[in-house]
Motif scaffolding. Sequence first.
Motif, PDB file in Angstrom:
ATOM      1  N   ILE A  99       0.861  -1.189   0.000  1.00 23.69           N
ATOM      2  CA  ILE A  99       0.000   0.000   0.000  1.00 23.69           C
ATOM      3  C   ILE A  99       0.892   1.232   0.000  1.00 23.69           C
ATOM      4  O   ILE A  99       1.683   1.437   0.931  1.00 23.69           O
ATOM      5  N   ILE A 100       0.739   2.040  -1.049  1.00 21.82           N
ATOM      6  CA  ILE A 100       1.587   3.238  -1.142  1.00 21.82           C
ATOM      7  C   ILE A 100       0.823   4.505  -0.773  1.00 21.82           C
ATOM      8  O   ILE A 100       1.413   5.584  -0.708  1.00 21.82           O
ATOM      9  N   GLY A 101      -0.467   4.367  -0.541  1.00 21.96           N
ATOM     10  CA  GLY A 101      -1.242   5.545  -0.172  1.00 21.96           C
ATOM     11  C   GLY A 101      -2.685   5.218   0.152  1.00 21.96           C
ATOM     12  O   GLY A 101      -3.259   4.284  -0.406  1.00 21.96           O
ATOM     13  N   THR A 102      -3.256   5.956   1.086  1.00 17.00           N
ATOM     14  CA  THR A 102      -4.685   5.858   1.409  1.00 17.00           C
ATOM     15  C   THR A 102      -5.264   7.256   1.409  1.00 17.00           C
ATOM     16  O   THR A 102      -4.535   8.242   1.565  1.00 17.00           O
ATOM     17  N   GLY A 103      -6.548   7.343   1.241  1.00 17.63           N
ATOM     18  CA  GLY A 103      -7.189   8.648   1.226  1.00 17.63           C
ATOM     19  C   GLY A 103      -8.643   8.565   1.605  1.00 17.63           C
ATOM     20  O   GLY A 103      -9.277   7.511   1.486  1.00 17.63           O
ATOM     21  N   ILE A 104      -9.183   9.674   2.092  1.00 10.84           N
ATOM     22  CA  ILE A 104     -10.598   9.737   2.462  1.00 10.84           C
ATOM     23  C   ILE A 104     -11.136  11.115   2.144  1.00 10.84           C
ATOM     24  O   ILE A 104     -10.461  12.131   2.348  1.00 10.84           O
ATOM     25  N   GLY A 105     -12.338  11.124   1.587  1.00 16.84           N
ATOM     26  CA  GLY A 105     -13.054  12.368   1.366  1.00 16.84           C
ATOM     27  C   GLY A 105     -14.317  12.355   2.193  1.00 16.84           C
ATOM     28  O   GLY A 105     -14.978  11.323   2.315  1.00 16.84           O
ATOM     29  N   GLY A 106     -14.678  13.482   2.792  1.00 10.21           N
ATOM     30  CA  GLY A 106     -15.821  13.519   3.698  1.00 10.21           C
ATOM     31  C   GLY A 106     -15.463  12.827   4.998  1.00 10.21           C
ATOM     32  O   GLY A 106     -14.292  12.721   5.386  1.00 10.21           O
ATOM     33  N   LYS A 107     -16.471  12.314   5.686  1.00  7.14           N
ATOM     34  CA  LYS A 107     -16.209  11.571   6.922  1.00  7.14           C
ATOM     35  C   LYS A 107     -17.281  10.510   7.117  1.00  7.14           C
ATOM     36  O   LYS A 107     -18.402  10.626   6.607  1.00  7.14           O
ATOM     37  N   ILE A 108     -16.919   9.472   7.855  1.00  7.76           N
ATOM     38  CA  ILE A 108     -17.850   8.376   8.098  1.00  7.76           C
ATOM     39  C   ILE A 108     -19.011   8.888   8.948  1.00  7.76           C
ATOM     40  O   ILE A 108     -18.794   9.479  10.013  1.00  7.76           O
ATOM     41  N   PRO A 109     -20.257   8.705   8.479  1.00 10.26           N
ATOM     42  CA  PRO A 109     -21.405   9.197   9.253  1.00 10.26           C
ATOM     43  C   PRO A 109     -21.481   8.518  10.623  1.00 10.26           C
ATOM     44  O   PRO A 109     -21.102   7.353  10.782  1.00 10.26           O
ATOM     45  N   THR A 110     -21.972   9.248  11.613  1.00  7.13           N
ATOM     46  CA  THR A 110     -22.185   8.682  12.943  1.00  7.13           C
ATOM     47  C   THR A 110     -23.651   8.295  13.093  1.00  7.13           C
ATOM     48  O   THR A 110     -24.534   8.904  12.479  1.00  7.13           O
ATOM     49  N   GLU A 111     -23.905   7.273  13.877  1.00 11.06           N
ATOM     50  CA  GLU A 111     -25.270   6.800  14.097  1.00 11.06           C
ATOM     51  C   GLU A 111     -25.974   7.734  15.078  1.00 11.06           C
ATOM     52  O   GLU A 111     -25.582   7.856  16.240  1.00 11.06           O
ATOM     53  N   ASN A 112     -27.011   8.428  14.602  1.00  5.61           N
ATOM     54  CA  ASN A 112     -27.711   9.397  15.455  1.00  5.61           C
ATOM     55  C   ASN A 112     -29.187   9.058  15.641  1.00  5.61           C
ATOM     56  O   ASN A 112     -29.986   9.897  16.045  1.00  5.61           O
ATOM     57  N   ARG A 113     -29.552   7.806  15.332  1.00  2.92           N
ATOM     58  CA  ARG A 113     -30.936   7.388  15.570  1.00  2.92           C
ATOM     59  C   ARG A 113     -31.080   6.900  17.015  1.00  2.92           C
ATOM     60  O   ARG A 113     -30.381   5.987  17.431  1.00  2.92           O
ATOM     61  N   HIS A 114     -31.991   7.512  17.746  1.00  5.93           N
ATOM     62  CA  HIS A 114     -32.269   7.094  19.118  1.00  5.93           C
ATOM     63  C   HIS A 114     -33.787   7.028  19.275  1.00  5.93           C
ATOM     64  O   HIS A 114     -34.462   8.055  19.220  1.00  5.93           O
ATOM     65  N   ILE A 115     -34.301   5.832  19.447  1.00  3.51           N
ATOM     66  CA  ILE A 115     -35.755   5.617  19.465  1.00  3.51           C
ATOM     67  C   ILE A 115     -36.230   5.438  20.898  1.00  3.51           C
ATOM     68  O   ILE A 115     -35.722   4.578  21.635  1.00  3.51           O
ATOM     69  N   GLU A 116     -37.208   6.236  21.308  1.00  2.31           N
ATOM     70  CA  GLU A 116     -37.797   6.092  22.641  1.00  2.31           C
ATOM     71  C   GLU A 116     -38.845   4.987  22.614  1.00  2.31           C
ATOM     72  O   GLU A 116     -39.749   4.996  21.782  1.00  2.31           O
ATOM     73  N   TYR A 117     -38.701   4.051  23.529  1.00  2.00           N
ATOM     74  CA  TYR A 117     -39.569   2.864  23.534  1.00  2.00           C
ATOM     75  C   TYR A 117     -39.897   2.486  24.972  1.00  2.00           C
ATOM     76  O   TYR A 117     -39.027   2.518  25.845  1.00  2.00           O
ATOM     77  N   LYS A 118     -41.159   2.132  25.209  1.00  2.00           N
ATOM     78  CA  LYS A 118     -41.584   1.635  26.510  1.00  2.00           C
ATOM     79  C   LYS A 118     -41.970   0.172  26.371  1.00  2.00           C
ATOM     80  O   LYS A 118     -42.752  -0.178  25.477  1.00  2.00           O
ATOM     81  N   PRO A 119     -41.442  -0.708  27.240  1.00  2.00           N
ATOM     82  CA  PRO A 119     -41.683  -2.149  27.091  1.00  2.00           C
ATOM     83  C   PRO A 119     -43.151  -2.540  27.059  1.00  2.00           C
ATOM     84  O   PRO A 119     -43.515  -3.526  26.419  1.00  2.00           O
ATOM     85  N   GLU A 120     -44.018  -1.761  27.721  1.00  2.00           N
ATOM     86  CA  GLU A 120     -45.442  -2.116  27.729  1.00  2.00           C
ATOM     87  C   GLU A 120     -46.102  -1.916  26.368  1.00  2.00           C
ATOM     88  O   GLU A 120     -47.209  -2.423  26.119  1.00  2.00           O
ATOM     89  N   LEU A 121     -45.445  -1.185  25.465  1.00  2.00           N
ATOM     90  CA  LEU A 121     -45.994  -0.996  24.119  1.00  2.00           C
ATOM     91  C   LEU A 121     -46.123  -2.329  23.393  1.00  2.00           C
ATOM     92  O   LEU A 121     -47.033  -2.521  22.582  1.00  2.00           O
ATOM     93  N   PHE A 122     -45.236  -3.259  23.693  1.00  2.00           N
ATOM     94  CA  PHE A 122     -45.254  -4.555  23.008  1.00  2.00           C
ATOM     95  C   PHE A 122     -46.582  -5.266  23.232  1.00  2.00           C
ATOM     96  O   PHE A 122     -47.211  -5.761  22.285  1.00  2.00           O
ATOM     97  N   ALA A 123     -47.043  -5.342  24.491  1.00  2.00           N
ATOM     98  CA  ALA A 123     -48.308  -6.026  24.790  1.00  2.00           C
ATOM     99  C   ALA A 123     -49.491  -5.280  24.204  1.00  2.00           C
ATOM    100  O   ALA A 123     -50.455  -5.894  23.730  1.00  2.00           O
ATOM    101  N   ARG A 124     -49.415  -3.939  24.191  1.00  2.00           N
ATOM    102  CA  ARG A 124     -50.529  -3.166  23.636  1.00  2.00           C
ATOM    103  C   ARG A 124     -50.690  -3.400  22.145  1.00  2.00           C
ATOM    104  O   ARG A 124     -51.795  -3.449  21.634  1.00  2.00           O
ATOM    105  N   LYS A 125     -49.575  -3.549  21.451  1.00  2.22           N
ATOM    106  CA  LYS A 125     -49.622  -3.702  19.995  1.00  2.22           C
ATOM    107  C   LYS A 125     -49.873  -5.134  19.548  1.00  2.22           C
ATOM    108  O   LYS A 125     -50.429  -5.363  18.476  1.00  2.22           O
ATOM    109  N   THR A 126     -49.434  -6.111  20.344  1.00  2.00           N
ATOM    110  CA  THR A 126     -49.512  -7.510  19.895  1.00  2.00           C
ATOM    111  C   THR A 126     -50.485  -8.365  20.685  1.00  2.00           C
ATOM    112  O   THR A 126     -50.890  -9.432  20.212  1.00  2.00           O
TER     113      THR A 126
END
Length: 767
Positions: free
Chosen positions: A376-403
């Motif tokens: 390997i004589i060279g590496t390069g990068i353009g831009g940047k690796i995206p970060t994971e910014n998904r955060h989902i609010e969930y309540k365990p009791e929702l499972f029984a209500r939906k199913t």
Amino acid sequence: MKWTYDWLTDYLKTDLSAQQIADTLTRTGLEVEDLSAPIAPIAAKIVECRPMDGSDHLHILMVDDGTDTLRQVVCGAPNARVGLISALALPNCVIAGHEIHAGKLRGVMSNGMMCSGRELGINDDHSGIIELPADTKIGTPVLKTETVFDAGITPNRPDYLAVRGIARDLSACGVGQYIAPTDDELKPVKSQRNVNIKTDKCPVYQFCEIHNITVAPSDNTIKSRLAAIGINPKNAPVDATNYVCYDMGQPMHCFDADEIHGDITVRMATPDEKFTDLFGNEHTLCESDMVIADDMGVLALAGVIGGARGMTTDNTKNIILESAYFNPVSVRKTSKRLGISTDSSYRYERGIDPTITGIALARAAHIIMNACGGEIIGTGIGGKIPTENRHIEYKPELFARKTGVEMPTDKQRAILKNLGFDVVEKSGTWLITPRPARVDIELPENIVSELIRIYGYDNIIKNAVHRASDSAPHRDYYIETKRELASRGLNEAKSFGFGNSKTENLLSDKPIVKIANPIVANMDTARNGLLGNMLNIVAENEKRGYPDLSLFELGTVFDGDASGAQHTQICIVRTGENAPRHWTRRNRKYDIYDVKADVIALLHGQKFTISSENPPRWAHPFRYGAVMQGKRKIAEFGELHPSVARALKIKTNVNIALVDDVENLPMGHKVHEPTLSEFQPITRDFAFIVDGDMPAEKLTSVARATDSRISDVIVFDAFDMSDGKKSIAFTITIIPTENMTDTELQKLQSAVIDNVERKCNAQIRDK
């Protein structure tokens, strides 16, 4: 998506058979369509060998393949001779990516093919057919074959387009232990090339440049796995990009570095820019196509296909490996416009893990250098690796209500962690971060869906709990409404949840919810109404000679692209005639009063008024009505506008009813059940003179609203007058709740007259 059993075991420690794994995957959402072991070439001994007439190199062989009958094979190898034991590929066997068929060669039947070492993937010798040891048992397989899985991938599960993703899901199902790969990234090496990203449709682009390679075949494991899934092994650089694509789900490309001039640029194409792909096909590009370019022009269509200039060959000495993330919508537009579908575009269109470009680059580089050497004589990068910014609010009791299924919170947490999700609990609410490859997880309902499929759909019935108070998505009164409409002679229609923007513009001025990545070109919106698809059904039936229809659909329509911007709608259409032709002439054409009656039947006695103001685009301006309760529009009905009918090529009369306020209808039960009175009903007739454009419906509605004891109002006479006025006469029916005196009756009559005269600009007719 295809993969082999031994490939899967790189990431899954399991004792299950291939069939058990296939059954588990199908139960949890990945339908395994086929499970097969490729037919392996077998050892066969040449018993006879004679030259073919008219050919200077072909021979007709009779070979012993371990059966009682000799097999005839035409072979052109110079080392074919009597007594030689070699590899015979039988019909239906796949060799070097091609399926072998029995057929005639120069008029002579050949029932198979004798194979060289290169064709078998054992070595690079193609000078003749392979020579096996003299003690090789005739009829035994020459190569080890692995069971191949072939699964259909749904658009919402791009993580299944990687063997790692499938192994992760299986481990969450409890059928084995996930073997986490030991991934690393390349150490940065300063390169003389730069990456210039000139579009926001490419967040990150990485490359590494490897020099002084000697192009060689891949190792046997990679070759056999690629061949088993139908990809013809070519050489280590090309095979590495294909292998990583299936293994990790990261499409890659390999350029000949000596053909690239200057820096690498990711940009949008200029209008009419020309590009020749690696198959030699020339394409004319437009400004919506994303390209990879150098100082001399386009090298590749980003995420779709590489170009003829810069492609690697067996003579390539220096290469550049590409690993990037491209916008799914941009890739799909280019792929569909040009009619090019590749493994790369198939994955980019659905959305890949945006965080693995670096580790994929390192994996491919190691595979290539292990087989071909180089540095390997060279590496390069353009831009940047995206970060994971998904955060989902969930309540365990929702499972029984939906199913309706009770699942302990510890079990829910364990499943999510096995799926690779991060779970943080705070004040009874879970903050869930999906692993980056699960681009389909965005809502709490997605979490419920994940839990129930891993838990097992077959466990729902025996563990389900009926919750009458819950607002479940499929409520009983929806079923009751469907039954009621069906009892009125209507047949239920079911259409896709998508619509056509041109049709929707034709029918209304509601907001159009465009789809960024439509499945087909004529379904480019999340439907904003049911009428467009229903009219398409009418047009298709009429074309086929079935113009007489009575249909309804109850479904979700979308008011915008925000979460919750949707509601339930009912669409009713009646077209043509209400019965087949008969000599008694009992049949007639449907009209707007038929669909009006359908809507009123759903009100179950609720009071309403009719307004004919502001008809929508789809409705005939003089054959339209809206069912109102105060200022709230419950439903509307009318005849299809002639111009709309012409645009949709419909010749039959179409009568339509739409109910948008479904949630507030008294579905499934009667809210105003009539009660029997011990007193006789009383009828009184009235006649009023009104303006010529005054609808009779308004008079009857106003009259009925005067007193709760008025149960019915029916028009029995109407005619136009010479001065632009008209006369309307109707009968009211009064159900007394107690004895009524003449004075009380007269008071009620006067109230009706006053109410109608005041609200309808009417005058009582005295004669």
